[in-house]
Enzyme design. Structure first.
Site, PDB file in Angstrom:
ATOM      1  N   ILE A 445     -18.553  -3.488   6.510  1.00  0.00           N
ATOM      2  CA  ILE A 445     -17.847  -2.247   6.168  1.00  0.00           C
ATOM      3  C   ILE A 445     -16.554  -2.515   5.399  1.00  0.00           C
ATOM      4  O   ILE A 445     -15.938  -1.605   4.867  1.00  0.00           O
ATOM      5  CB  ILE A 445     -17.608  -1.411   7.440  1.00  0.00           C
ATOM      6  CG1 ILE A 445     -18.930  -1.181   8.179  1.00  0.00           C
ATOM      7  CG2 ILE A 445     -16.985  -0.065   7.138  1.00  0.00           C
ATOM      8  CD1 ILE A 445     -20.054  -0.575   7.348  1.00  0.00           C
ATOM      9  N   SER A 447     -13.436  -4.803   6.183  1.00  0.00           N
ATOM     10  CA  SER A 447     -12.447  -5.760   6.675  1.00  0.00           C
ATOM     11  C   SER A 447     -13.113  -6.856   7.488  1.00  0.00           C
ATOM     12  O   SER A 447     -14.143  -6.647   8.122  1.00  0.00           O
ATOM     13  CB  SER A 447     -11.401  -5.044   7.527  1.00  0.00           C
ATOM     14  OG  SER A 447     -12.009  -4.377   8.597  1.00  0.00           O
ATOM     15  N   GLU A 498     -10.248  -7.526   2.917  1.00  0.00           N
ATOM     16  CA  GLU A 498      -9.090  -6.628   3.079  1.00  0.00           C
ATOM     17  C   GLU A 498      -7.871  -7.285   3.744  1.00  0.00           C
ATOM     18  O   GLU A 498      -7.104  -6.632   4.443  1.00  0.00           O
ATOM     19  CB  GLU A 498      -9.490  -5.358   3.857  1.00  0.00           C
ATOM     20  CG  GLU A 498     -10.596  -4.568   3.167  1.00  0.00           C
ATOM     21  CD  GLU A 498     -10.984  -3.265   3.893  1.00  0.00           C
ATOM     22  OE1 GLU A 498     -10.174  -2.755   4.689  1.00  0.00           O
ATOM     23  OE2 GLU A 498     -12.087  -2.762   3.622  1.00  0.00           O
ATOM     24  N   CYS A 530       0.844   4.039  18.984  1.00  0.00           N
ATOM     25  CA  CYS A 530       1.607   4.978  18.167  1.00  0.00           C
ATOM     26  C   CYS A 530       1.258   4.737  16.701  1.00  0.00           C
ATOM     27  O   CYS A 530       0.921   3.620  16.329  1.00  0.00           O
ATOM     28  CB  CYS A 530       3.096   4.772  18.362  1.00  0.00           C
ATOM     29  SG  CYS A 530       3.614   4.993  20.070  1.00  0.00           S
ATOM     30  N   HIS A 708     -16.610  -2.185  18.378  1.00  0.00           N
ATOM     31  CA  HIS A 708     -15.519  -1.835  19.277  1.00  0.00           C
ATOM     32  C   HIS A 708     -15.514  -2.692  20.532  1.00  0.00           C
ATOM     33  O   HIS A 708     -14.658  -2.514  21.392  1.00  0.00           O
ATOM     34  CB  HIS A 708     -15.591  -0.347  19.633  1.00  0.00           C
ATOM     35  CG  HIS A 708     -15.448   0.524  18.418  1.00  0.00           C
ATOM     36  ND1 HIS A 708     -16.528   1.008  17.737  1.00  0.00           N
ATOM     37  CD2 HIS A 708     -14.356   0.936  17.743  1.00  0.00           C
ATOM     38  CE1 HIS A 708     -16.104   1.691  16.697  1.00  0.00           C
ATOM     39  NE2 HIS A 708     -14.787   1.672  16.671  1.00  0.00           N
TER      40      HIS A 708
HETATM   41  N1  GLN Z   1     -13.063  -0.418   5.089  1.00  0.00           N
HETATM   42  C1  GLN Z   1     -12.388  -0.220   6.334  1.00  0.00           C
HETATM   43  C2  GLN Z   1     -12.513  -1.473   7.188  1.00  0.00           C
HETATM   44  O1  GLN Z   1     -13.507  -2.128   7.082  1.00  0.00           O
HETATM   45  C3  GLN Z   1     -12.958   0.941   7.067  1.00  0.00           C
HETATM   46  C4  GLN Z   1     -12.232   1.224   8.349  1.00  0.00           C
HETATM   47  C5  GLN Z   1     -12.637   2.515   9.020  1.00  0.00           C
HETATM   48  O2  GLN Z   1     -13.702   3.032   8.789  1.00  0.00           O
HETATM   49  N2  GLN Z   1     -11.816   3.064   9.854  1.00  0.00           N
HETATM   50  O3  GLN Z   1     -11.634  -1.746   7.983  1.00  0.00           O
HETATM   51 ZN    ZN Z   2     -15.316   2.969  10.425  1.00  0.00          ZN
END
Ligand code: GLN
Ligand code: ZN
Length: 773
Positions: A445, A447, A498, A530, A708
């Protein structure tokens, strides 16, 4: 006339509570030290409000984690799985509380935390009450009364804030079939009575019941429950001053219901819906007081005194000064604490800072409105009024805000600017020719793990301890390593990782014109987490390319395709403080044009696949259903504006961190992204049904690895998940990828999981031969 606020931030102006809680969890401080921090914060907050001139000072707006969880503990709605924690004498009440919030992995126990979800349309998250069929309640924790007693001891006589009974039940979740949580009111109300009686016994006379659901769409049953519940509370406590606070929208079709409740004060959010006032005033009962939510509790802009005063005047003329209360629109929980702490001119120029008010400044605004209304000839107040009008006008006319070219560009957007030149069907063929990807292409995705090391480079670079060149070399090394590792394990579409980004919105906000950042403008998101949202103060444009450097570098070191990585306009808007002097849709289109420019530059730099993340599209949905389509129209348009100005052969991806698409699937299809990646592994692909029922035409990457959790899923599990997906979505539409970015993971489990993912895909390629290939 009186003044009030509905609640004050409890994190402490320097996030003292966050630090104390985290130290307590880590065993670095004792319980006493944590309690002392909470006492100091509450005392400071009350004193601040009193000094500013707030008449109805709230108590029980403090919380160690979340106010809904506090209430759950107060009424003893403790899910059965926490019984062992509760019964163990070694654990304090606060241990139990934190266990409910964060889960409990100790003493040979492994208990999952209670679920968390967004507090209405804010970025605050609350802990969802869990209800079972014959849910019992009992007066369990006396923290509410204790906070009241503490305030009394300090010499305050506050109003106690309670979550209203109907709102509390509606916020919860039914954990088994066969009942309606609203019916639990029979069991719940007696506990409310006990709490209220306890408060009265200790000298309380006013209670603020927060009932934001009164400003939402309600079914008949809930409406009836509202009438009955407040009738019963009234009957039980004839002397009590009962306030019902509504916020986050106007009362609209619930107006008659709300104003006819047998209560003493009704609070309205006039920031969200100023138009509700006239209708309400026309039928306002003679015994009721009206609290005017004039000062925005959810944004950082200075109140326009002229405008507020004219509203106050209108109301006073209609119902008389004595029945008017001046207030913030909602709790100040959603505002940063104190603008006075922003002393860095470079960060936040004085001219722009002068347009802002944080929580502490908002107290002063509320008090001012009352004082000036009553003493219009007071010299000092006149000066304050004039200073305020100076700031308001200065902002209105500032050169810093208004960029003619940006406004003209938005006005000149044509219908065709929203659309790709050709249909997805046609594009898919062209893209396949150029990209030459295998069936079930694998990707991630965006990072990769942001290790302590990577973050320390950034910190050092910001402090000047690393030069720009040194920082650049380190980031390049890390990027190169990541590219090579992806090649090695056999991922098809690569990402650069990233590493140069702190946060997916902040990174872009820092490069786009029209944004500023505070140094200390923290707002609670959940528990001790926060966030410091960027502030969009002016017209938005992109002075220079933002990501081309890194994408180009990554592409230059590999033969494989590297995906360009952007954050979408709706997400940037949604996670920022947004200007209030033009419609959100206009600001969103300005951001979209900035992203559009970036997309074009990436394409020109030879990047063939570009992902535009929009994890926040869904959370921007308005609270009232009848406003959904209007929002979705401009949100979808903004994404399309950002993404459509590319050749057929350039593949546009988008990513969303959830997969509840049932009610917005048409709009998701309207985005016309070539590929969408979504969260799916937790629900075991069930959530894909929305796409299959709809015959979703474009490509989909349902996440097969739950990022997660540190757990590494096995190859078999992932094969199983993809097969499940392939049952409902044609195989030639499927991609294979994790649920979300890997930023918060460690390398160790990331490596293992992605190797398994690639292995799973190879397995599948043996079984399935998608028809297009
Ligand atoms: N491109 C972002 C990452 O890979 C997407 C993060 C997200 O969807 N919150 O961290
Ligand atoms: Zn995401």
């Amino acid at each position: 006339m009186q003044t009030q606020i509905l609640g004050y931030p409890r994190i402490g102006a320097n996030r003292e509570l966050k630090k104390a809680c985290e130290n307590y969890w880590a065993g670095k401080i004792e319980l006493q030290a944590l309690l002392q921090t909470s006492r100091t914060i509450t005392k400071q907050n009350w004193a601040l409000q009193q000094a500013a001139g707030i008449d109805l000072i709230p108590c029980n707006d403090f919380s160690f984690y979340d106010q809904v969880l506090d209430f759950t503990l107060s009424v003893g709605a403790i899910p059965a799985r926490f019984n062992t924690v509760a019964l163990n004498k070694k654990n304090t009440e606060l241990d139990l509380y934190f266990a409910m919030a964060r889960g409990f992995q100790k003493d040979n126990l492994d208990i999952t935390a209670m679920e968390m979800t967004k507090w209405f349309d804010t970025n605050y998250h609350y802990i969802v009450p869990e209800f079972v069929k014959n849910q019992e309640f009992k007066y369990f924790s006396n923290s509410i009364v204790n906070e009241f007693i503490a305030a009394k001891k300090e010499g305050f006589n506050p109003k106690t804030v309670l979550i209203g009974p109907i709102t509390y039940l509606l916020l919860g979740k039914e954990k088994e079939e066969g009942f309606d949580r609203i019916d639990l009111i029979q069991n719940l109300l007696p506990v409310y009575f006990e709490i209220i009686q306890d408060l009265i016994n200790h000298g309380a006379n006013t209670i603020q019941f927060d009932e934001p659901f009164l400003a939402l769409d309600l079914d008949e049953k809930s409406k009836t429950a509202y009438r009955e519940v407040y009738k019963k509370i009234r009957k039980e406590f004839p002397q009590l001053t009962i306030q019902v606070a509504t916020y986050f929208d106007g009362l609209k079709d619930n107006t008659a219901l709300a104003i006819n409740l047998p209560i003493d004060i009704l609070h309205l959010d006039l920031v969200r819906d100023e138009n509700q006032l006239d209708e309400i005033l026309n039928q306002f009962p003679s015994q009721l007081k009206l609290s005017l939510g004039l000062v925005d509790g959810r944004n950082i802009w200075k109140n326009d005194f002229q405008k507020s005063l004219s509203t106050i005047e209108k109301v006073v003329n209609k119902i008389g000064e004595k029945r008017v209360i001046i207030s913030t629109s909602c709790s100040l929980l959603h505002s940063p604490c104190d603008l006075d702490l922003e002393t860095n001119e470079k960060n936040l120029p004085t001219t722009i800072k002068d347009w802002f008010a944080f929580a502490k400044q908002k107290l002063e605004e509320v008090a001012f409105l009352k004082n000036y209304f009553s003493n219009p000839n007071d010299e000092k107040l006149i000066q304050q009024y004039e200073a305020n009008q100076f700031s308001i006008n200065n902002r209105k006319n500032s050169q810093l805000i208004h960029q003619t070219q940006v406004k003209e560009r938005v006005n000149a957007i044509k219908d065709e600017d929203y659309n790709r030149a050709n249909s997805f069907e046609q594009r898919k063929i062209v893209q396949q020719n150029v990209l030459n990807l295998p069936p079930f292409p694998t990707t991630t995705i965006g990072s990769f793990p942001q290790t302590q090391e990577v973050r320390s480079w950034r910190a050092k670079y910001k402090k000047g301890e690393l030069s720009a060149e040194e920082y650049d070399v380190l980031l390049k090394q890390e990027t190169k390593r990541t590219i090579e590792w992806q090649e090695e394990i056999g991922i098809d579409v690569l990402v650069h990782g990233e590493y140069e980004r702190n946060d997916m919105v902040e990174y872009f906000g820092e490069k786009i014109a029209g944004f500023v950042f505070s140094k200390n403008g923290w707002v609670q998101s959940y528990g001790t987490r926060c966030v410091k949202p960027p502030i969009i103060f002016g017209d938005v444009y992109r002075p220079v390319p933002m990501t081309v450097y890194w994408s180009k570098y990554a592409q230059s070191i590999t033969e494989q395709k590297v995906k360009g990585m952007l954050t979408g306009p709706v997400t940037i808007l949604q996670w920022s403080f947004v200007r209030d002097d033009q419609p959100r849709s206009t600001t969103c289109k300005q951001i979209a044009l900035a992203i559009r420019d970036e997309v074009s530059d990436l394409e020109k730099a030879g990047i063939k696949i570009i992902q535009i993340d929009e994890p926040a599209i869904r959370e921007g949905l308005p609270l009232r259903k009848d406003e959904w389509q209007n929002y979705l129209k401009w949100a979808v348009d903004s994404f399309k504006l950002a993404s459509s100005n590319v050749d057929d052969s350039t593949q546009i991806h988008t990513h969303m961190c959830y997969s509840e698409f049932n009610d917005i699937i048409q709009n998701i299809a309207d985005l016309d992204a070539d590929v969408i990646t979504i969260e799916c592994s937790r629900s075991q692909m069930e959530l894909l049904n929305a796409f299959s029922d709809f015959n979703y035409p474009n490509d989909i990457g349902p996440g097969v690895y739950d990022i997660h959790s540190p757990r590494v899923p096995s190859k078999e599990e992932m094969v199983d998940l993809i097969e499940k997906a392939a049952k409902v979505i044609p195989a030639d539409q499927l991609w294979v990828n994790p649920d979300c970015g890997l930023k918060t993971r460690h390398w160790e489990e990331t490596e293992k999981a992605l190797i398994e993912m690639v292995a799973a895909t190879k397995e599948l390629r043996k079984i399935y031969t998608p028809k297009a290939i």
